[in-house]
Design an enzyme around this catalytic site. Structure first.
Site, short mmCIF file in Angstrom:
data_model
loop_
_atom_site.label_atom_id
_atom_site.label_comp_id
_atom_site.label_asym_id
_atom_site.label_seq_id
_atom_site.Cartn_x
_atom_site.Cartn_y
_atom_site.Cartn_z
N HIS A 1 0.84 -1.20 0.00
CA HIS A 1 0.00 0.00 0.00
C HIS A 1 0.88 1.26 0.00
O HIS A 1 0.72 2.15 -0.84
CB HIS A 1 -0.89 -0.03 1.25
CG HIS A 1 -1.83 1.13 1.37
ND1 HIS A 1 -3.17 1.03 1.04
CD2 HIS A 1 -1.65 2.41 1.79
CE1 HIS A 1 -3.76 2.21 1.25
NE2 HIS A 1 -2.86 3.06 1.71
N GLU A 2 1.83 1.31 0.94
CA GLU A 2 2.68 2.51 1.05
C GLU A 2 3.59 2.67 -0.17
O GLU A 2 3.87 3.78 -0.60
CB GLU A 2 3.50 2.48 2.34
CG GLU A 2 2.68 2.47 3.63
CD GLU A 2 1.62 3.56 3.73
OE1 GLU A 2 1.73 4.59 3.03
OE2 GLU A 2 0.65 3.38 4.49
N HIS B 1 1.73 4.55 -2.82
CA HIS B 1 1.84 6.01 -2.63
C HIS B 1 3.22 6.51 -3.07
O HIS B 1 3.34 7.53 -3.75
CB HIS B 1 1.64 6.38 -1.16
CG HIS B 1 0.23 6.27 -0.68
ND1 HIS B 1 -0.83 6.85 -1.34
CD2 HIS B 1 -0.30 5.66 0.42
CE1 HIS B 1 -1.95 6.60 -0.67
NE2 HIS B 1 -1.66 5.87 0.39
N HIS C 1 3.86 6.46 -6.81
CA HIS C 1 3.02 7.54 -7.36
C HIS C 1 3.74 8.89 -7.19
O HIS C 1 3.87 9.67 -8.14
CB HIS C 1 1.67 7.55 -6.62
CG HIS C 1 0.62 8.39 -7.25
ND1 HIS C 1 -0.64 8.55 -6.70
CD2 HIS C 1 0.61 9.14 -8.37
CE1 HIS C 1 -1.37 9.35 -7.47
NE2 HIS C 1 -0.62 9.73 -8.49
#
Length: 604
Positions: free
Chosen positions: A393-394, A397, A400
Site C-alpha cells: 500500500h505505502e 503512494h 506515485h
C-alpha cells in the site's frame, strides 16, 4: 527480526540498512539549520510582491516562482524535521526541530496569504492577456484557471479576514466532539473470553467484536451504545453544529449547497457522489449475499450487528519475514511492468523504508517526502499478512509520488486526495491476486479471499452508507429541519436496514452509531474512500485483463500529478468516475470473489 523479544530496541541499535536514509536530504543537522535560516530570510521577499501582482505578467510570474522556491526549500526543511522526530519521538532535539519547522510553515503561509486574493482582484481578461504576452507564465495556466473558478466564491479582503477569524469559533463543534469522544467519555468493563473484567476503550472495542465468543461481542456492543445513548443529546448538538457551520460557509460563499461547496475544493462534479450512491444501492444484493454467507459460515441461528467483525476464517498463521515480503511485493506489482518493479527495487536498495519498530518510534505506517527527496516509507514491521499489505500500500503512494515528481514541474508535482488512495489500493489488489495464485493451502486461500471482501465491505459499502447519511442530514438541515437525536438515529437505522438486508437482525443500538464516527466532522470526505477503492479495483482488473495498454494508461495517470483536474487524471488511467462503469467493474470483482469464497467454504 522484530517481535522476537519483549523490549523494543533503541533507535541506535537498529541496523543502518533497515533505516531510512535521511542524510540524503541533509548530510548533517547543521545543513538543515542553514536551509532553515535561508527560508526565514526569504520571507520578506514574498511580501515585497504585495500590491504588485497586477502590475505586469513578468511581476506575476516572478512572484509565483519566488513563492515556489520558498515552498520547495520549506518542504525539505519540514520533511526532514518531522521524519527525524517520528523515528524517535522521545528525542528532545528533534522535537525542537519539528516544532520550529511547523512554526516556519505557518509563517510562510501567513506571508503568502495575500497572493490568492490579489490575483483574484485582477480581472480575468487581464490575466488572459498576461498569459499571451509572457510565454514563461504559461507554466501557471492551469493553476490560474483553478483560481479563476474560485472567483464567484471569494469575498472581499475584509470579509475574508472576518471569515478567517471566525473559523476558530466554528471549529468548536468538532473540537467538542473530539474532547467528549476521546477524553471525557468512559466505557464500562465487560467480561472477556476468560471471564476477566476488562474496561472497554476505543482501541479494544473492535477486538471485543472480533471475539469468537458471541456473549463477549454482544455485551461489548450493548455497553458501548448504552454509553453513547447517555450523551446522545450532546452528540446531536455537536453534529448539528458542524452541519450548520458547513451550510453557513457554503451560503456565504455563494454555493448552492454545502455538498457542492465541499466537492468544489477538488473540482469534483456532484454527479460523482450521486453515481456512487445509486450504483452501490443497485448492488446491495451482493452485501446481502455476503451477510447470508457469514451467518451460514459462523453457524448462527441469528446474525446480529455485533457479529459482523468476528473473523469468518480463523486467523491463518502466515509468517512473513521482511525479506520475503519484499519479494512478494515485487512479484505482486510485476503486471505493472519492469520499470515499475525497478523503482520498487530502488526503494528497497536505497533505504526509502524505515523498517523496524524501535522505542519511541511513531506507530502505524505512512509514505512521506517532498519535491527533491526520496518518497520515504515509515513501517513498524511485524512478520504478518497485514504488514505485507501495508508495505504494498505505502509503496503505491511512494511510486506515485516518485513518478509525479519526476514528470511534473513543481507547481503540479502533487496529487489530490481524490486520487491518492487509488495507487495504493491498486497495489494491494495486485498483491492479493499474486498471493492467491501462489498458495495451495485452502485456509490461506479463504483468508485472502475474505481479506479482500472485508476491505471492500468496510470501504465501498460502509463509506457509501456514511456518505448517504451525511448528504441526507445536510439536506434536511438546509430545508430547516432540526437535527434531533431521534431524527439522526431514525435516518441511520433505516440506512443500516437497507444496506444489510433481511438475514441479519438490525439491533436497535446501531441507530446510535452516527454518534461515534469522527469522519462526519470532515465535511463530505468519506465518499472519496469508496470512489478511490472502486477505481483501484477496476484498474487492477483492467491491468490483468488488458495488459500493456492498461499499464500504459495507468503509468500516465501516476505521472500526471495535479497537471489536470482529478476527474480527468483518472480518465487517463481508464476510469471515468462521472459514469457508473468503474463502480460496476469493481462490483463484478467483488461478486466473483464472493462466489469463490462460497464455493470453498461449503464444498463437501
Amino acid at each position: 527480526m522484530s517481535g522476537k523479544t519483549n523490549t523494543l530496541p533503541k533507535r541506535n541499535e537498529i541496523p543502518k540498512e533497515l533505516t531510512w536514509d535521511l542524510e540524503d536530504i541533509y548530510k548533517t543537522d547543521a545543513d538543515w539549520e542553514k536551509e532553515f535560516s535561508e527560508v526565514k530570510e526569504m520571507l520578506s521577499g514574498i511580501t515585497d510582491f504585495k500590491g504588485r501582482l497586477g502590475e505586469s505578467a513578468k511581476v506575476l510570474y516572478e512572484a509565483l516562482q519566488y513563492q515556489n522556491e520558498v515552498s520547495k526549500k520549506l518542504g525539505k526543511v519540514y520533511t526532514y524535521a518531522h521524519m527525524r522526530y517520528d523515528q524517535d519521538t522521545t528525542d528532545s532535539f528533534y522535537q525542537g526541530l519539528n516544532d520550529r519547522a511547523s512554526q516556519l510553515a505557518t509563517q510562510v503561509s501567513q506571508a503568502a496569504s495575500f497572493i490568492t486574493p490579489e490575483i483574484l482582484a485582477v480581472e480575468q481578461e487581464k490575466i488572459e492577456s498576461f498569459l499571451k504576452e509572457y510565454p514563461d507564465l504559461e507554466l501557471y495556466r492551469h493553476l490560474l484557471e483553478l483560481l479563476n473558478k474560485q472567483r464567484p466564491h471569494v469575498l472581499s479582503e475584509k470579509e475574508e479576514s472576518l471569515l478567517a477569524q471566525v473559523s476558530e469559533v466554528t471549529a468548536s463543534p468538532s473540537n467538542t466532539f473530539g474532547m467528549l469522544n476521546n477524553a471525557d467519555m468512559k466505557f464500562p468493563e465487560v467480561k472477556d473470553e476468560n471471564g476477566n473484567d476488562v474496561e472497554i476503550t476505543h482501541g479494544r472495542y473492535i477486538r471485543f467484536l472480533e471475539s469468537s465468543d458471541g456473549e463477549v461481542r454482544k455485551n461489548a456492543f450493548k455497553a458501548v451504545y448504552d454509553t453513547y445513548g447517555k450523551y446522545k443529546n450532546t452528540f446531536s448538538s455537536t453534529l448539528s453544529g458542524n452541519v450548520k457551520k458547513n451550510i453557513f460557509n457554503a451560503r456565504i460563499r455563494n454555493y448552492e449547497s454545502s455538498r457542492q461547496a465541499a466537492l468544489s475544493k477538488n473540482h469534483i462534479p456532484e454527479v460523482v457522489y450521486d453515481q456512487l450512491v445509486s450504483t452501490v444501492n443497485d448492488n446491495l444484493h451482493l452485501l446481502h449475499k455476503y451477510v447470508k454467507i457469514r451467518k451460514q459460515a459462523l453457524g448462527l441461528d441469528e446474525l446480529h450487528m455485533y457479529d459482523l467483525y468476528t473473523p469468518l476464517v480463523k486467523e491463518v498463521k502466515m509468517e512473513i519475514p521482511y525479506e520475503d515480503a519484499k519479494e512478494h511485493v515485487k512479484k505482486g506489482v510485476a503486471p505493472l511492468g519492469e520499470e515499475y518493479v525497478s523503482i520498487v527495487e530502488e526503494g528497497f536498495n536505497n533505504r526509502w523504508v524505515d523498517v523496524e519498530e524501535n522505542a519511541g518510534k511513531r506507530s502505524g505506517a505512512y509514505s512521506s517526502g517532498t519535491y527533491g527527496t526520496m518518497p520515504y516509507i515509515l513501517m513498524n514491521w511485524q512478520d504478518n499478512v497485514n504488514n505485507l499489505f501495508t508495505l504494498a500500500h505505502e509503496f503505491g503512494h511512494s511510486v506515485h509520488s516518485y513518478y509525479t515528481r519526476k514528470h511534473q514541474p513543481y507547481p503540479y508535482a502533487n496529487y489530490s486526495i481524490f486520487v491518492a488512495e487509488v495507487a495504493s489500493t491498486c497495489n494491494e489488489a495486485l498483491l492479493n491476486d499474486h498471493l492467491l495464485n501462489v498458495t495451495e493451502d485452502k485456509q490461506e486461500k479463504l483468508y485472502l479471499l475474505n481479506h479482500f471482501l472485508e476491505g471492500f465491505r468496510g470501504t465501498v459499502f460502509r463509506q457509501t452508507m456514511f456518505a448517504e447519511f451525511e448528504h441526507t442530514i445536510h439536506q434536511r438541515a438546509e430545508n430547516g429541519e432540526p437535527l434531533t437525536p431521534d431524527l439522526l438515529s431514525e435516518i441511520y437505522y433505516d440506512l443500516n436496514k437497507k444496506y444489510f438486508g433481511d438475514d441479519i437482525i438490525i439491533d436497535e443500538e446501531i441507530a446510535l452509531e452516527w454518534a461515534r464516527i469522527p469522519h462526519f466532522y470532515f465535511n463530505f470526505y468519506v465518499y472519496q474512500y469508496a470512489t478511490g477503492y472502486s477505481a483501484a479495483t477496476a484498474l487492477a482488473k483492467q491491468i490483468q485483463e488488458e495488459g500493456e495498454p492498461a499499464v500504459e494508461r495507468y503509468l500516465e495517470f501516476l505521472k500526471a500529478g495535479s497537471s489536470d483536474y482529478p476527474i480527468e487524471v483518472l480518465k487517463k488511467a481508464g476510469v471515468d468516475m462521472t459514469s457508473p462503469e468503474p463502480i460496476k467493474q469493481a462490483f463484478a470483482v467483488f461478486e466473483e470473489t464472493l462466489n469463490e469464497l462460497e464455493t470453498l467454504l461449503f464444498e463437501k
